[in-house]
Write an enzyme that holds these catalytic residues in place. Structure first.
Site, short mmCIF file in Angstrom:
data_model
loop_
_atom_site.label_atom_id
_atom_site.label_comp_id
_atom_site.label_asym_id
_atom_site.label_seq_id
_atom_site.Cartn_x
_atom_site.Cartn_y
_atom_site.Cartn_z
CB CYS A 1 35.90 56.48 56.16
SG CYS A 1 36.25 56.02 54.45
CB ALA B 1 43.04 37.21 29.38
CG ASP C 1 50.77 35.35 30.34
OD1 ASP C 1 51.68 36.07 30.80
OD2 ASP C 1 49.56 35.55 30.60
CG ASP D 1 52.46 40.44 34.86
OD1 ASP D 1 52.86 39.48 34.16
OD2 ASP D 1 51.29 40.87 34.79
CB CYS E 1 34.15 53.01 55.10
SG CYS E 1 35.80 52.37 55.40
CB CYS F 1 39.17 52.65 56.80
SG CYS F 1 39.17 54.06 55.68
N1 GUN Z 1 47.59 40.86 34.38
C1 GUN Z 1 46.24 40.78 34.20
N2 GUN Z 1 45.94 39.78 33.34
C2 GUN Z 1 47.11 39.20 32.99
C3 GUN Z 1 47.44 38.09 32.15
O1 GUN Z 1 46.57 37.45 31.54
N3 GUN Z 1 48.78 37.78 32.04
C4 GUN Z 1 49.74 38.48 32.70
N4 GUN Z 1 51.02 38.10 32.57
N5 GUN Z 1 49.46 39.52 33.50
C5 GUN Z 1 48.15 39.87 33.64
ZN ZN Z 2 37.19 53.98 54.51
#
Ligand code: GUN
Ligand code: ZN
Length: 492
Positions: free
Chosen positions: A285, A197, A129, A94, A280, A282
């Site tokens: 757990c 978002a 963004d 990101d 659970c 796993c």
């Molecule tokens: N991580 C969670 N939401 C977003 C987003 O809208 N844009 C970016 N770049 N990372 C995110």
């Molecule tokens: Zn578990």
């Protein structure tokens, strides 16, 4: 447009099993895929274990954290992210947009951060963004979307070799903006399409709006585009989001929730303090009781909780994929929708997009299970009902829940929720559906609408409907010129 880096192998509702080719990593990732989020400061569970113990093929980390710290930056530039994180699979990065949303500004541009992502060896990078939150004034959503779109165009011009690049779709809660953002993103030469978002919607349990936003983005993007639901890591919504056509998910939730002593399940989130039993099996757990876990020191408890959270998250993704493969994804969505009223709203919002679903949903699957009134809104039911105007029975026609009768020219079956159909179609999908003996009013009303559609498109034909004790609300939908006989009151 067909995409050469994404191939769809199997489909159910808008959900699909696909293959995303990530050339820089030299791997093909099967979707739907879950990308655990690695915070380089924390590394709650080591990336090498994510691969070997949990089956992660791809993960996501934040390039801006590396970029913003002298130590991390130089190490990442020298050794590359795969080596620093000790992970052989694909790595998505990101851009710092999250920090932008949290703190208002960041000091990096799209070309700089994309170049940096390229230089540290990222396999899928992200431009800067603007994650416009829900409910902002329309002008703000429009302006920020325009900025995001300019940056996607800038990103197209950056030479990043064979690194794939995300084209986030923004637009806040304005579905027309989301759709237009989808169209714009798809027209770029960028590769993967995150719907951005949506975290605030999910944190507030606004699943119906999340569905509307995703549906709008998908209308713009078209069916071939690989879609990432940015920040969606809670397993309770995977079935719904996959059924909407989301292919990639990232989970920070496994680690963030563990830090707050929260235990994920497919039905929601539990506080560790409230648990007497682990629902659970796993490894975590199976080997501990909640009381034992509570006695551990904070760090150890957080790690084990994060491991459980990851196990349940990956397990749910496999459950969703198998349901999709078996053709009963919508049954799984409907089951998961029982966990919380907001999830039920999400499922109802999904079925409200019947047209969109109907266009993509495959015509034939395993078995249709009618599980609740919502099943009456499934695309198969809508499709059957809508096509009834193509059929032209003539003369005196019996539509019956009972057996055939030779006192009529034709004798069709009626099955709720589908409505009428010729007997010879009885063995074809979805009319082979398993339906409960105690059908609910929604199912009968849906069948009555089918009767109405058939009768209205064949005004010359004389119809008789023979039903078993349909409720008044359903009978009210049957046109007046159809004769109605109650088989329960008046057995033949
Ligand atoms: N991580 C969670 N939401 C977003 C987003 O809208 N844009 C970016 N770049 N990372 C995110
Ligand atoms: Zn578990």
């Amino acid at each position: 447009m067909t995409r050469d880096n994404f191939e769809i192998r199997d489909q159910d509702a808008l959900g699909r099993i696909g293959e995303l080719e990530v050339p820089r990593a030299g791997v093909t990732v099967e979707t739907p895929a879950l990308l655990p989020v690695i915070n380089p400061h924390v590394r709650t569970v080591e990336p090498s274990r994510l691969e070997s113990e949990f089956g992660a093929e791809i993960l996501i980390t934040n390039s801006y954290i590396f970029y913003g710290s002298d130590d991390y930056r130089d190490e990442a530039l020298d050794r590359g992210l795969h080596d620093v994180l000790d992970f052989d699979g694909a790595i998505m990065t990101d851009s710092g947009s999250f920090q932008l949303a949290e703190y208002g500004e960041i000091d990096v541009t799209t070309p700089e951060i994309l170049q940096f992502q390229h230089d540290v060896g990222s396999d899928i990078g992200t431009p800067v963004d603007i994650p416009t939150p829900p409910d902002v004034p329309r002008e703000q959503a429009e302006e920020e979307l325009a900025t995001t779109q300019e940056r996607l165009e800038v990103a197209e011009g950056v030479d990043v070799g064979d690194m794939l690049v995300n084209a986030p779709v923004q637009g806040s809660t304005y579905t027309d903006l989301r759709e237009e953002a989808g169209r714009h993103a798809e027209a770029t030469d960028l590769d993967v399409f995150p719907v951005g978002a949506v975290v605030p919607l999910m944190n507030d349990y606004r699943y119906a709006e999340m569905v509307d936003v995703v549906a709008a983005a998908k209308r713009g993007l078209g069916a071939d585009a690989p879609v990432h639901l940015f920040g969606a890591g809670h397993p309770m919504m995977f079935a719904l989001a996959v059924a909407m056509g989301c292919d990639l998910f990232d989970s920070a939730a496994y680690a963030l929730y563990a830090r707050d002593d929260r235990y994920l399940t497919v039905r929601g989130t539990e506080q560790m303090d409230d648990l007497d039993y682990f629902p659970c099996s796993c490894p975590v757990c199976a080997e501990h009781t909640p009381a034992e876990l509570r006695r551990l020191d904070d760090r150890e408890r957080e790690e084990l909780l994060a491991e459980h959270n990851l196990h349940v998250t990956f397990r749910e993704m496999r459950t969703v994929k198998q349901a999709l493969r078996s053709g009963n994804l919508l049954e799984l969505v409907e089951t998961r929708a029982r966990a919380h009223p907001a999830m039920l709203d999400g499922y109802r919002a999904l079925t409200a997009h019947a047209d969109q679903l109907e266009r993509e949903d495959s015509v034939s699957k395993g078995a249709f299970f009618y599980l609740s009134g919502e099943s009456a809104r499934r695309p198969e039911v809508v499709r059957h009902r809508e096509r009834l105007d193509r059929l032209n029975p003539e003369g005196r026609v019996l539509l019956t829940e009972g057996g055939p009768s030779d006192r009529y020219d034709e004798s069709w079956r009626v099955v709720a929720p589908f409505g009428p159909f010729p007997r010879h179609l009885s063995e074809t999908y979805p009319l082979t559906a398993e339906v409960p003996e105690r059908m609910d009013p929604e199912g009968y009303r849906s069948a009555a609408k089918g009767v109405a559609r058939l009768a209205e498109s064949n005004p010359e034909t004389e119809f008789t409907l023979a039903h078993h004790d349909w409720p008044e609300s359903a009978l009210a939908l049957v046109p007046e010129d159809v004769d109605v006989v109650d088989l329960s009151a008046d057995p033949e």
